[in-house]
Design a protein around this motif. Structure first.
Motif, short mmCIF file in Angstrom:
data_model
loop_
_atom_site.label_atom_id
_atom_site.label_comp_id
_atom_site.label_asym_id
_atom_site.label_seq_id
_atom_site.Cartn_x
_atom_site.Cartn_y
_atom_site.Cartn_z
N LEU A 94 36.49 46.33 33.29
CA LEU A 94 36.81 45.26 34.23
C LEU A 94 38.32 45.26 34.47
N ASN A 95 38.71 45.41 35.75
CA ASN A 95 40.12 45.53 36.12
C ASN A 95 40.58 44.28 36.86
N PHE A 96 41.81 43.83 36.55
CA PHE A 96 42.36 42.63 37.15
C PHE A 96 43.62 42.97 37.95
N PRO A 97 43.62 42.71 39.26
CA PRO A 97 44.83 42.91 40.05
C PRO A 97 45.95 41.98 39.58
N GLU A 98 47.20 42.33 39.89
CA GLU A 98 48.33 41.53 39.43
C GLU A 98 48.39 40.17 40.10
N GLU A 99 48.24 40.14 41.42
CA GLU A 99 48.30 38.90 42.18
C GLU A 99 47.27 38.99 43.31
N PRO A 100 46.83 37.84 43.84
CA PRO A 100 45.93 37.89 45.00
C PRO A 100 46.52 38.69 46.15
N GLU A 101 47.85 38.64 46.30
CA GLU A 101 48.51 39.35 47.40
C GLU A 101 48.53 40.86 47.19
N THR A 102 48.32 41.32 45.95
CA THR A 102 48.40 42.77 45.67
C THR A 102 47.03 43.40 45.49
N ILE A 103 45.96 42.66 45.83
CA ILE A 103 44.60 43.18 45.61
C ILE A 103 44.42 44.53 46.29
N PRO A 107 42.68 38.34 31.99
CA PRO A 107 41.87 38.44 30.77
C PRO A 107 41.72 37.13 30.02
N GLU A 108 42.78 36.32 29.92
CA GLU A 108 42.71 35.09 29.14
C GLU A 108 41.64 34.13 29.67
N TRP A 109 41.41 34.14 30.98
CA TRP A 109 40.37 33.27 31.54
C TRP A 109 39.03 33.58 30.87
N PHE A 110 38.72 34.88 30.76
CA PHE A 110 37.41 35.28 30.26
C PHE A 110 37.35 35.26 28.74
N TRP A 111 38.47 35.58 28.09
CA TRP A 111 38.50 35.41 26.63
C TRP A 111 38.23 33.94 26.29
N GLY A 112 38.83 33.05 27.07
CA GLY A 112 38.62 31.63 26.85
C GLY A 112 37.17 31.23 27.09
N GLU A 113 36.59 31.73 28.19
CA GLU A 113 35.19 31.41 28.50
C GLU A 113 34.26 31.80 27.37
N PHE A 114 34.39 33.04 26.89
CA PHE A 114 33.48 33.52 25.85
C PHE A 114 33.77 32.87 24.50
N PHE A 123 37.29 41.59 21.44
CA PHE A 123 36.52 40.85 20.44
C PHE A 123 37.42 39.95 19.60
N ASN A 124 38.53 40.50 19.15
CA ASN A 124 39.41 39.72 18.27
C ASN A 124 40.06 38.55 19.01
N LYS A 125 40.43 38.74 20.27
CA LYS A 125 41.00 37.63 21.05
C LYS A 125 39.97 36.50 21.18
N CYS A 144 41.43 46.01 31.93
CA CYS A 144 42.75 46.46 32.34
C CYS A 144 43.37 45.37 33.22
N TYR A 145 44.63 45.06 32.95
CA TYR A 145 45.31 44.00 33.71
C TYR A 145 46.70 44.47 34.08
N LYS A 146 47.03 44.35 35.36
CA LYS A 146 48.35 44.76 35.83
C LYS A 146 49.31 43.58 35.78
N ASN A 147 50.40 43.74 35.05
CA ASN A 147 51.40 42.68 34.93
C ASN A 147 52.79 43.29 35.06
N LEU A 148 53.59 42.72 35.94
CA LEU A 148 54.95 43.23 36.21
C LEU A 148 54.93 44.71 36.56
N GLY A 149 53.89 45.12 37.30
CA GLY A 149 53.80 46.49 37.77
C GLY A 149 53.25 47.49 36.78
#
Length: 608
Positions: free
Chosen positions: A228-237, A47-54, A18-20, A2-7
Motif C-alpha cells: 500500500l503506497n501513500f502519496p506525499e500530498e493530495p496535490e502530488t498524487i 501510515p499512522e491513520w491505518f496503524w491507529g485504526e487497526f 505489526f509493531n507500530k 510505502c510513504y513519500k515524505n519530503l520527497g
C-alpha cells in the motif's frame, strides 16, 4: 507500506507495521481505552491513520473516521454523536479543531497527533504525540506480556469493526455499523474479481474516512499482502502515482473525469503536431477498444495501426498519468459518464465499473472480458439481488452493514422482510444479467407530462465537457421540461477566454459572459442529442460559484446534496421555470478561515 515524505519514499515492512499497531494499541490501553470505546480519526492518508485504526480494533474498541476537510461543527457532530473518548489527528490544523470543540465534547479524554509540526509550543493536557503513545505501549508490554495477542483472540467476526458516517446526500450524516465479517466479505469478493498478490502495488487515494478505502484498498491490502503506497500530498498524487506505477488503480468518477479533463487541457496547450496526432489516433483507440470489448478479432491492418498508435501516443500518455503498469482500473461510488468511460478504454486502460454502498457492501462489478459501458456489471460472488415492482434494487449478502448507530427506526426502515436491504437505487437488469444503474429512486425525475429521466445520467455526460466542472439537472411533476445549473471549469474556460481574447476579471464575471454561455450551450446540445426529445434540457444557468461541500451543497465525497441545493437555490430554480431572463442571487459563503460573507450577483437564464 510505502510513504513519500519530503520527497523521499519510506518503506515499512510487515514487522514494522505489526509493531507500530501493537505498541500503539497497548499505549491506548495504558491511557484508559476500554473495549467498546469509540476513537475518532481525522487526517490525510498516511501510515499512522491505518496503524491507529487497526490498533483501536485490536484493543476491542471501535474507530470512526472524519473527513479531512470537515469544519469544526462537523467534527463536533461526529465526536458527540459517536461519543468518542479519544481522537487521533494528523497535524496542528486537525488538532485545533478538537481544541475548538472541547467544551462541547466533555467526554473527549485525549487527542493524539502524529505530525508534531506547529505543535511544539502547545501546552495542553488534552494533547499528546503518537510517538509518545507508542513508547508508552512498549513499556506497558513489559508489564503485560502477551496482552496484545490475548486481545486479538477475543475479537469475533460479528464484532463492530468500524462506524462509517455516510456522505449525507439526503441531509444529516448517518452512522453505518460494519462488522469485521462484513468488511472481510466485501474485500474478499473484490479480490476474487481483481486477483492481487504480494508483488502488487496499490495506491491509497480515497479519503481514509470513507468506506471505499476499506473496501477497495486497505482490507484488500491486508488480505492479499499487496503493498500500500501513500502519496506525499493530495496535490502530488499525479506525480507520485507515476513514480509508484501501481498495478491496480481505483478512482471515483470525479477523479476519472478530472484525468480526462487534464488530458484535454494538456492537448489544448500541446504543440500543433501533437494535437493533430491525438485527434488522428484517438479514433483508432476507440476502434480497438470496441474490438476488445466485443471479442472481435481486428484485421491485420487495424492491429498494426493500433500498435503504432499505442507506441506513438497512448503508451506515453499512460506513463504521464502513472498508469503504464495498471492491469485493472476501477471506478466506483457513482456511475461514470459514458463518454469518459469510452475515452479511458480508447487510450488502452481496461476500466471496470464497480457498484457498492456503505450499507450493502460490494454489489456488482464488471469481470474479465465482460465489460458493458452502460452497466455496473454482474452481481458479486455470494450476493443476491432482486427488483421490486417500482424498480428498486434489494440486496442480501454477508457484506451488509449491521444497522445505523443510535438509530433503530432508520435501521428497521432500511430492511425488507427476509433480510433484504433496500438500496433506494433505481436499476434495470438486462438480458445478460448486468445491472444497469439509473439513479437514486427518489432522484428519478418525472415531468408533468409523465416523461421520466435520470438526472445522474445527464449530469455525467455534461461533465465530460472540458468546460463543465459540475452540473445539477432539475425537473419534477410540476415542471414541463428539464433544466440545469452549471458550474464552469474555471481553469479550462479561462484558458479558452485568453486564447479568444475575451477579457474578464473574476469567476463571477467570466461565468455570465455570453461567449461562455454559447460554449456551454454547445455541450448541452451535444448531450441533448443522446436523450429522448421530451427529456432534454431546455434551460440552464451558469452559477456564479462552484458547488462547495463547506456550503452543504456537496457531500465530502463530492456527491450532490439535492435537497439542500433545491432549498438554497429556490429563487433561481423558480426563475428558470418562469419567463425571467435573469435573477439576482444572494448566496451565503463560508470562507476557509470560518468567516461568513454574502455574494450578490445577477445570473442570466439561458434557453436552448
Amino acid at each position: 507500506m510505502c510513504y513519500k515524505n519530503l520527497g523521499v519514499w519510506h518503506r515499512y515492512t510487515w514487522s514494522d507495521y505489526f509493531n507500530k499497531v501493537k505498541h500503539f494499541s497497548l499505549g491506548l490501553i495504558k491511557l484508559g481505552l476500554k473495549p467498546g470505546d469509540i476513537v475518532a480519526i481525522i487526517g490525510d492518508n498516511e501510515p499512522e491513520w491505518f496503524w491507529g485504526e487497526f490498533a483501536v480494533q485490536a484493543a476491542g474498541a471501535i474507530p470512526t473516521g472524519i473527513f479531512v476537510d470537515a469544519v469544526p461543527d462537523e467534527v463536533k457532530f461526529v465526536v458527540n454523536h459517536s461519543g468518542a473518548r479519544f481522537a487521533l489527528a494528523n497535524d496542528q490544523e486537525q488538532a485545533d479543531k478538537f481544541l475548538e470543540i472541547r467544551d462541547a465534547a466533555p467526554q473527549l479524554k485525549k487527542v493524539i497527533y502524529w505530525d508534531p509540526k506547529g505543535l511544539k509550543n502547545y501546552d495542553d493536557p488534552l494533547l499528546t504525540g503518537f510517538r509518545e503513545v507508542v513508547e508508552m505501549g512498549m513499556e506497558f508490554e513489559k508489564e503485560h506480556p502477551g496482552l496484545f495477542e490475548e486481545n486479538l483472540g477475543k475479537i469475533k467476526p460479528a464484532d463492530t469493526a468500524f462506524i462509517y458516517y455516510t456522505s449525507g446526500t439526503t441531509g444529516t450524516q448517518k452512522a453505518a455499523i460494519l462488522t469485521h465479517k462484513a468488511l472481510i466479505a466485501t474485500a474478499s469478493g473484490f479480490v476474487t474479481r481483481y486477483p492481487l498478490d504480494q508483488k502488487s502495488d496499490l495506491i491509497s487515494n480515497f479519503p481514509a474516512a470513507w468506506v471505499g478505502d476499506s473496501f477497495f484498498a486497505t482490507v484488500p491490502h491486508i488480505l492479499s499482502g499487496a503493498r500500500l503506497n501513500f502519496p506525499e500530498e493530495p496535490e502530488t498524487i499525479a506525480s507520485d502515482t507515476r513514480e509508484i506505477g501501481p498495478h491496480f488503480a481505483i478512482y471515483g468518477p470525479r477523479q476519472w473525469e478530472g484525468i480526462v479533463s487534464d488530458i484535454q487541457v494538456k492537448m489544448m496547450d500541446a504543440h500543433p503536431f501533437k494535437r493533430l496526432a491525438y485527434k488522428a489516433l484517438l479514433p483508432v483507440g476507440y476502434r480497438m477498444a470496441e474490438a476488445r470489448l466485443s471479442g472481435v478479432e481486428p484485421s491485420a491492418f487495424w492491429k498494426a495501426l493500433g500498435k503504432a498508435s499505442d507506441g506513438v501516443m497512448f503508451r506515453p500518455l499512460k506513463d504521464r498519468l502513472g498508469l503504464s503498469r495498471v492491469r485493472w482500473a476501477v471506478t466506483g461510488s457513482s456511475v461514470l459518464a459514458l463518454d469518459t468511460f469510452k475515452l479511458i478504454h480508447a487510450i488502452g486502460i481496461e476500466l471496470r465499473q464497480n457498484y457498492a454502498s456503505t450499507e450493502a457492501g460490494f454489489i456488482s462489478s464488471h469481470g474479465q472480458g465482460d465489460i458493458a459501458f452502460e452497466s455496473v456489471g454482474r452481481p458479486a460472488l455470494n450476493t443476491e439481488v432482486r427488483l421490486t415492482g417500482e424498480g428498486e434494487l434489494y440486496v442480501r449478502s454477508d457484506c451488509m452493514f449491521s444497522g445505523y448507530y443510535k438509530d433503530e427506526a432508520k435501521t428497521k426502515e432500511s430492511f425488507a422482510p427476509g433480510g433484504w436491504f433496500r438500496t433506494g437505487d433505481a436499476v434495470n437488469i438486462n438480458e445478460a444479467g448486468h445491472i444497469v444503474f439509473l439513479d437514486r429512486l427518489k432522484d428519478m425525475g418525472e415531468l408533468r407530462s409523465g416523461v421520466k429521466f435520470a438526472p445522474q445520467y445527464i449530469e455525467g455526460r455534461l461533465r465530460f465537457s472540458p468546460y463543465i466542472k459540475d452540473a445539477m439537472v432539475l425537473g419534477d411533476k410540476e415542471k414541463d421540461f428539464a433544466a440545469a445549473i452549471i458550474n464552469i471549469d474555471f481553469a479550462m474556460v479561462s484558458k479558452w477566454a485568453q486564447n479568444h481574447h475575451l477579457n474578464f476579471t473574476t469567476y463571477v464575471d467570466l461565468s455570465q459572459r455570453k461567449e461562455i454561455a454559447d460554449l456551454v450551450n454547445k455541450d448541452i446540445a451535444r448531450v441533448n442529442s443522446f436523450l429522448p426529445e421530451h427529456s432534454r434540457v431546455r434551460k440552464f444557468v451558469i452559477l456564479h460559484k462552484e458547488f462547495d461541500p463547506d456550503e452543504a451543497e456537496l457531500t465530502r465525497t463530492r456527491k450532490l446534496r439535492r435537497g439542500a441545493m433545491y432549498q438554497r437555490y429556490a429563487d433561481l430554480i423558480e426563475a428558470m421555470y418562469a419567463e425571467n431572463k435573469e435573477v439576482k442571487v444572494e448566496a451565503p459563503v463560508t470562507y476557509r478561515d470560518g468567516r461568513k460573507g454574502v455574494v450578490t450577483t445577477s445570473i442570466k437564464v439561458r434557453s436552448l
